[in-house]
Structures are given as C-alpha cells and as structure tokens.
Enzyme design. Structure first.
Site, PDB file in Angstrom:
ATOM      1  N   HIS A 153      -5.357  -5.974   3.679  1.00  0.00           N
ATOM      2  CA  HIS A 153      -4.348  -4.913   3.814  1.00  0.00           C
ATOM      3  C   HIS A 153      -3.798  -4.935   5.231  1.00  0.00           C
ATOM      4  O   HIS A 153      -4.543  -4.697   6.191  1.00  0.00           O
ATOM      5  CB  HIS A 153      -4.986  -3.552   3.499  1.00  0.00           C
ATOM      6  N   GLN A 163      -5.062  -0.794  -4.198  1.00  0.00           N
ATOM      7  CA  GLN A 163      -5.691  -1.973  -4.807  1.00  0.00           C
ATOM      8  C   GLN A 163      -6.548  -1.569  -6.009  1.00  0.00           C
ATOM      9  O   GLN A 163      -6.600  -2.288  -7.013  1.00  0.00           O
ATOM     10  CB  GLN A 163      -6.524  -2.703  -3.751  1.00  0.00           C
ATOM     11  N   CYS A 177       0.857  -1.179   0.000  1.00  0.00           N
ATOM     12  CA  CYS A 177       0.000   0.000   0.000  1.00  0.00           C
ATOM     13  C   CYS A 177       0.895   1.230   0.000  1.00  0.00           C
ATOM     14  O   CYS A 177       1.911   1.294   0.690  1.00  0.00           O
ATOM     15  CB  CYS A 177      -0.961  -0.016   1.177  1.00  0.00           C
ATOM     16  N   GLU A 178       0.525   2.196  -0.839  1.00  0.00           N
ATOM     17  CA  GLU A 178       1.403   3.349  -1.010  1.00  0.00           C
ATOM     18  C   GLU A 178       1.316   4.321   0.164  1.00  0.00           C
ATOM     19  O   GLU A 178       2.129   5.235   0.263  1.00  0.00           O
ATOM     20  CB  GLU A 178       1.096   4.071  -2.323  1.00  0.00           C
ATOM     21  N   HIS A 179       0.367   4.120   1.064  1.00  0.00           N
ATOM     22  CA  HIS A 179       0.220   5.051   2.188  1.00  0.00           C
ATOM     23  C   HIS A 179       1.111   4.677   3.363  1.00  0.00           C
ATOM     24  O   HIS A 179       1.610   5.542   4.064  1.00  0.00           O
ATOM     25  CB  HIS A 179      -1.243   5.101   2.641  1.00  0.00           C
ATOM     26  N   HIS A 180       1.294   3.363   3.593  1.00  0.00           N
ATOM     27  CA  HIS A 180       2.072   2.917   4.754  1.00  0.00           C
ATOM     28  C   HIS A 180       3.286   2.074   4.368  1.00  0.00           C
ATOM     29  O   HIS A 180       4.075   1.703   5.222  1.00  0.00           O
ATOM     30  CB  HIS A 180       1.187   2.084   5.691  1.00  0.00           C
ATOM     31  N   CYS A 213      -2.008  -2.873   6.712  1.00  0.00           N
ATOM     32  CA  CYS A 213      -2.125  -1.574   7.403  1.00  0.00           C
ATOM     33  C   CYS A 213      -3.484  -1.445   8.075  1.00  0.00           C
ATOM     34  O   CYS A 213      -3.669  -0.617   8.963  1.00  0.00           O
ATOM     35  CB  CYS A 213      -1.872  -0.414   6.449  1.00  0.00           C
TER      36      CYS A 213
HETATM   37 ZN   LIG Z   1      -2.076   1.417   3.954  1.00  0.00          ZN
END
Ligand SMILES: [Zn+2]
Length: 217
Positions: free
Chosen positions: A174, A146, A105-108, A176
């Site tokens: 996910h 995703q 995931c590109e956020h975490h 995260c």
């Molecule tokens: Zn994430």
C-alpha cells in the site's frame, strides 16, 4: 419428426456444452472529466502548486491528466463471465497465480499494488481462465480496502460459478503506508477469503496455501 428419449438426452448434453455468458456490469457512474479537471486544478492550487506557472509549461495539462488517470483507475470495466460444462468432470484445484492487482485505497486514494492467487474446485461448470484476472481487475477499479476486494472476488466467483470451493489470496503493498505515514517500505499485506471445501476441508485448504505460498516457483 418425433424426438426419442435418447435424442432429448443428447440435446440436453449438447445444450450444457454451450458456453454460458453472464455480463458483469458495474453500477452506472457518470464521469464528468471537465468537472474533475477543474477540481484537480483547484486541488493543486490549494497545495501551492500553480498549474499555470509560466516557468513550467508542462504543468498546464497536469489537471487534465490527473482527472483522466483517476477516472481510468476508478472505472470498473464490464466483461462477459463465460463458463462451460465441466464435461471431463475435472475435480482438482484450478489455480491462477500472480494475477496483477492495481487498486486504490479508499482512505487516501493512493494505489495499492501486488498479486492475487485465485483457486477453485470445479463443480458442474468451469470458467474461461482469462475471466479470473478480469474479475480481479473489475473489483479493483474502485475505492477499495484489500480485505473487501478479497471477499468480493471470492463471493462473485461463488455466486456465478458455484464451484465446490474457492480460495483467494491477495498480497499487496500500500503506497499510503510505504511512501508516507509509517514509510514501511517493503511491507506487504496478505489477505485471504475461503469458501466451501477450501474453508471446510483441511486437506484442500493446506494444498491451496502450499501452492500459493510457494515462492520457489
Ligand atoms: Zn490508504
């Protein structure tokens, strides 16, 4: 030697039997493992973890392992996308189910993992079946959402195979979301992307979703 119309017809037919290979490359991206290892060392230290702790010598190589692991997970692999003439005129759905998905995931920058189901309705060409998991893996190995991963796989197949229809479903957990934050252990996110007849034709779409959601098989 002259070539008759029949010969040239046959040559054309033979030419279309030849596999067509398209190299799928990722944009070149320099990986500086030494710099990544240095940054990983600083990152761990900032989190109060001493990689050089004398009472835990196993941590000494952890910054290097961390750098190598992320480099591997974030480096798309080039491959040859091989297609063949649809000589038999096969016109039913081709479905590859339960393709493993491992992405970040590109956020975490935490992994999300699950399965993809990819189907297409062949047009003039069919693809070597092993190329579909390679396509999934190729787009998975980068910072992702995703939703975007699902769309990229569908669009890549649409442009390179030009089938009459495409369906992609991804089901993933996910970490995260399951390990931290909401701690929603066991939650699974489903995304889909449909193109061509699988989008427009209700019967094809229903068949695709029946085949991909059938947990009994
Ligand atoms: Zn994430």
């Amino acid at each position: 030697m002259t070539m008759t119309a029949v010969d040239s017809q046959r040559n054309l037919a033979l030419a279309s039997q030849v596999p067509r290979r398209v190299r799928i490359e990722a944009a070149p991206r320099p990986v500086d493992l030494a710099a990544a290892e240095h940054a990983a060392r600083l990152f761990l230290t900032a989190l109060g973890i001493d990689p050089d702790a004398v009472d835990n010598p196993d941590l000494a190589r952890t910054p290097r392992r961390l750098a190598e692991a992320y480099a591997e997970l974030l480096s798309p692999q080039p491959f040859d996308f091989t297609t063949f003439a649809n000589a038999e005129g096969y016109d039913e759905l081709v479905l590859v189910r339960d393709i493993p998905v491992r992405s970040m995931c590109e956020h975490h920058l935490l992994p999300f993992t699950g399965v993809a189901h990819v189907a297409y309705l062949p047009g003039d060409r069919v693809v070597g079946l092993s190329k579909i998991p390679r396509m999934v893996d190729h787009y998975a190995r980068r910072p992702q959402t995703q939703e975007r991963l699902t769309v990229q796989i569908a669009d890549a197949l649409a442009s390179r195979l030009q089938p009459r229809g495409i369906g992609v479903v991804i089901e993933a957990a996910h970490s995260c979301m399951t390990l931290r934050g909401a701690r929603a252990a066991g939650s699974v996110t489903t995304t889909s992307a449909l193109r061509g007849m699988l989008r427009e034709d209700a019967r094809s779409r229903a068949e695709f979703f029946a085949l991909t959601s059938d947990r009994a098989h």
